[in-house]
Every structure is written in C-alpha cells, then in structure tokens.
Design an enzyme around this catalytic site. Structure first.
Site: not given
Ligand SMILES: Cc1cc2nc3c(=O)[nH]c(=O)nc-3n(C[C@H](O)[C@H](O)[C@H](O)COP(=O)(O)OP(=O)(O)OC[C@H]3O[C@@H](n4cnc5c(N)ncnc54)[C@H](O)[C@@H]3O)c2cc1C
Length: 453
Positions: A11, A44, A175, A239, A282-283, A427
């Site tokens: 990600g 996103c 909600e 969530g 990340g997340d 401005y």
């Molecule tokens: C619908 C939606 C809309 C969003 N809109 C926004 C926005 O407008 N602006 C914003 O800033 N943020 C937004 N976000 C949040 C943002 O997408 C996330 O914060 C971001 O994607 C997190 O990145 P990450 O790399 O931590 O995790 P992720 O993108 O979740 O990537 C995790 C990775 O880990 C891999 N993985 C997990 N476990 C394993 C394993 N055991 N073995 C191999 N691979 C594994 C997955 O396959 C994936 O590739 C949104 C999220 C969603 C769901």
C-alpha cells in the site's frame, strides 16, 4: 553482500518504503510481498471508480509490479501472503512454504475494515469498500439494485452515500452516533454536512446502530432501532482496525489504541525493548499526536506515505524520524467540501484539554466577485496557552489550502494572537475575502480568549 530489505505490504506505506530504500541504497536487494492482486492504488480512488467519475479501475492503478522491477529494481510478489516472521532468525515465512531472510524488514500491513458481528452480515449483498476487487464487485452489483443502506456516517460512509446517490439509487445511512463524521468534527460543523447530504436525497437514521441484516438468500433489509429498512445492498463503512495478524505472531507490543506501538524511528517494541532492524508504518501503527502529547492512529494515505519514507530510509541503513501526526484530511461531498486538522472538540476532551472555540461564516471569494460560496471555519485553541490545537472547515470550494495553512500553524505551535497578527493570507477577489474566513474565526477566538466576547 548487498543489504537484504523485505517489505510486507504494497500500500502507500510499503511501496513508499521500498522506493525510498532504493533511493538511499542503490545496491540493496529489495522484495515486497502483498496478498493483494493489485498494487500501487489508493483505496481513496476506488469510490470514484465505482461511481464512474474515474472511468475504469485500471486508471487508478499507478504502477504494475513489472514497472517496479524494471524501473526501480524492486521485486514485488503479488498474491503472496506472509504467514509469519521469525524475528530472532530474521526470516520471513511465506504462506506457500518458501521463506526469505532479511537484514531489515518493513512491516506495512495496513488495516482491515471492521465489520460488527451482527446477524446476517455474511449474506450476499453485504459489502465493505477498500480493495479494487471489492470495488469491481460492488459496481457490478449496484446495477442490479436501486436501494442501498450504508452503515456508518464517517468520511468513507458519506463518500459512498454520495457516490451511490449520484448513481440514482435510494440511499439510507445508519449511524450509531448522533452526528455525521463523529468525533473528527464537532456537531455544529457536521450539521452543515448532514443538511447538505440530505439535500442530495440521502436519508439519515442517526443515533441508531444496526442490529441485524435480514434476507433469505441475499440482503433484503437492514434493522436498526427496531425498524426494518428494505434494501438490495448493505455497505459496511464501520471503521478500519489495525491489521495485527503478523504483529501478534511476532510478539510486537500493541498500544492502548489497538495498534502497533512505534518509536519515532518507527521501530516497534517487543518485551518493552525496541526491535532492531524492523520498521513499521501506515494504518497498522499508532504514533504521537502533533497537537498534544498522547497517542493517535492517523489512518490516512497522506500519513502512510510519510511514515513509509522514514521506514524506508531506516531500513536502507540511514537515519530518519517521524515525530508526530496531525492528520489533516479533506473530503468532497456533492457540492461541499469538509476538512479538518489536529483536534476536534471531542478529541480535545479525550485528551483532557480545556479548549475555547472560534467560528466564522464567510465567502470563498470577495463579496462582489461572482461565484463565491459560503464557507464556515472553526478554530480550537488551548484555554491556558492560547496555542491553536485544531481547525475545521466546511464550504463550497477551496477548503484544502486553508486546512493546510492551519496545519502549518499548529505544527509551529502558533498561538491565536500570533496567527491573527502574522499568518497573513494571499488575497485576490476570486480566491478569498481580504480578511479570510479563517482569520475571522481566529479573531472571534482571540476575543473570547481575552474575555471581550
Ligand atoms: C474507501 C477508503 C477511502 C479512503 N480515502 C482516503 C482519502 O481520501 N485520503 C487519505 O489520506 N486516506 C484515505 N483513506 C485511507 C488510506 O487509504 C489508508 O490510510 C492507506 O491506504 C494506508 O496505507 P497502508 O500502506 O498503511 O495500508 P494498506 O493500503 O491497507 O496496505 C496494506 C498492504 O499490506 C498487505 N498485506 C496485509 N497483510 C499481509 C500479509 N500477511 N502478507 C502479505 N501482504 C499483506 C495488503 O495486501 C496491502 O498491500 C481511505 C481508505 C479507504 C478504505
């Protein structure tokens, strides 16, 4: 021997870590593992592809594994789940039985959509939204239903509600809290957002958690507050939780917010000690809040890429730190935009802070200039120190620049008085009023803090 860097997760955090590691260490052998089929897309963007604003799902995929191989000399292994990590032997064990040793590991396994364990949640017609595959399936299914229930009025739920409404469907949002985008923005600001969404034809059932999903072979209705809401699809936007499968297996310390505890070097802890040669981003992690001492989970793409960069530098053998997150965010909902940065009132209360608020309603352009839209700004400051802690904006246009402006102020520990005096806005009549709405809100707040209002 070249340094062996393994990244788990492709990600925003994982791929940024891998690319940054390559920039800092041209010799390293870099492998990225992801269980997903697709890489380098922003969740996103999936919503916009469902709605059709972006024509197809291929357009949201920025790069392929082949691109990473050829252009960056990074091997990306898709559809490859990592089953476990042997922290002591420094080996990654893949679910297919193979394994790979590492000198440095970046763990960036993101979050999982949380779905409450209620009756009927496994019925066909119940969806979550994050991955391209989910988006494609939902887009196809939406062609066969004209009535959708969305569970959760956070940013993702509302974005989904607007998208589905724009496709001409009947939409009801359920909600559990009394206001939309709960905790992230305050009731008065969320009321503007809800009213606008209602104007688009979206129905809201607030303060009412979903208790069941009914249907014989597929979804027929959702139940909340003892009432049944007929529908052909339920979208759960309830969530995101940190994905703790590997952190738990590895014995990493999980903090009070249910995410991996990390140092400013983005190293995790194990048995109360920093783990060497492992970096998290990340997340899946919690970090310090830049608004006030205390932990937060940012869960934003913008945060993930910044943390990924720090993790990548450190994994490559360099030194970088990620001190804290302020988590500025923005969203477009029909004809309005909402944004926030730092603490809302609810979050300030969570941190036990005593705050004062200042609010103003203005226009996005000079009063006489055509096309100006209403915009509401709210600023929150610490009652004692007068330091700005957070800001929220809801308006017809141009909220992003304003929220970035406030983010800079908060990161610089600016007081309301300093903001009013020194944080001048650029401005001209088509872009703002000469005294921007943000400055107006700051003046209201300053007057309150100094007891003149
Ligand atoms: C619908 C939606 C809309 C969003 N809109 C926004 C926005 O407008 N602006 C914003 O800033 N943020 C937004 N976000 C949040 C943002 O997408 C996330 O914060 C971001 O994607 C997190 O990145 P990450 O790399 O931590 O995790 P992720 O993108 O979740 O990537 C995790 C990775 O880990 C891999 N993985 C997990 N476990 C394993 C394993 N055991 N073995 C191999 N691979 C594994 C997955 O396959 C994936 O590739 C949104 C999220 C969603 C769901």
């Amino acid at each position: 021997m070249p340094r062996k860097i393994v990244v788990i997760g492709a990600g925003g955090a994982g791929l940024t870590a891998a690319s940054t590691a390559r920039e800092h260490n041209p010799e390293a052998k870099i492998d990225v593992f992801t269980e997903d089929e697709y890489i380098a897309y922003s969740p996103c963007a999936v919503i916009y592809a469902i709605e059709g604003v972006i024509e197809d799902f291929d357009s949201i995929i920025m790069h392929t594994p082949e691109y990473y191989g050829k252009k960056r000399n990074i091997s990306v292994h898709t559809k490859t789940k990592v089953a476990s990590v042997d922290v002591d032997k420094k080996i990654v064990n893949v679910a297919d039985g193979t394994s790979m040793p590492y000198d440095a590991l970046v763990l960036a396994t993101g979050g999982r959509m949380f779905v409450p364990p209620i009756e009927g949640v496994k019925l066909p017609g119940v969806y979550t939204i994050k991955h391209v595959a989910e988006g494609k399936a939902m887009k196809a299914a939406l062609k066969k239903t004209d009535c959708v229930v969305i569970v959760g009025a956070g940013v993702i739920g509302l974005m989904m509600a607007v998208a589905v409404r724009n496709l001409g469907k009947k939409v009801t949002v359920l909600e559990r809290y009394p206001n939309v985008i709960p905790r992230i923005i305050d009731e008065d600001m969320s009321a503007i957002v809800q009213k606008h969404c209602e104007g688009l034809g979206i129905k809201f059932v607030m303060g009412t958690p979903i208790t069941a999903i009914k249907g014989k072979e597929k979804v027929e209705s959702a139940v909340a507050g003892g009432k049944e809401y007929p529908c052909g699809m339920v979208i759960m936007a309830t969530g995101v939780r940190a994905n703790l499968e590997l952190p738990n297996q590895m014995g990493l310390e999980i903090g009070q917010l249910g995410a991996v505890r990390a140092s400013t070097t983005l190293q995790p802890y194990r048995n109360d000690h920093l783990v060497s040669d492992i970096y998290v981003a990340g997340d899946m992690i919690m970090c310090e809040s830049a608004a006030t001492p205390g932990p937060i989970m940012s869960q934003l793409g913008s945060t993930a890429v910044r943390q990924g960069r720090v993790a990548g530098i450190n994994a490559a053998g360099g030194y970088a730190t990620y001190p804290a997150a302020l988590s500025p965010w923005v969203t477009y909902l029909g004809e309005i935009q909402a944004a926030g940065t730092g603490l809302s009132k609810g979050l300030a209360e969570y941190f036990g802070l005593s705050i004062v608020e200042g609010k103003a309603v203005g226009l996005t352009r000079a009063r006489y200039y055509p096309g100006g839209k209403e915009i509401t700004a709210k600023i929150i400051a610490d009652k004692e120190t007068h330091r700005i802690l957070g800001a929220q904006l809801v308006g017809g246009e141009e909220v992003t620049g304003r929220i970035n402006w406030m983010t800079g102020a908060i990161l610089n520990n600016v007081t309301v008085e300093e903001f009013v005096t020194s944080y001048e806005n650029a401005y001209c009549p088509p872009t703002s009023m000469v005294k921007d709405v943000v400055n107006q809100a700051a003046e209201v707040l300053m007057a309150k803090l100094n007891g003149s209002k």
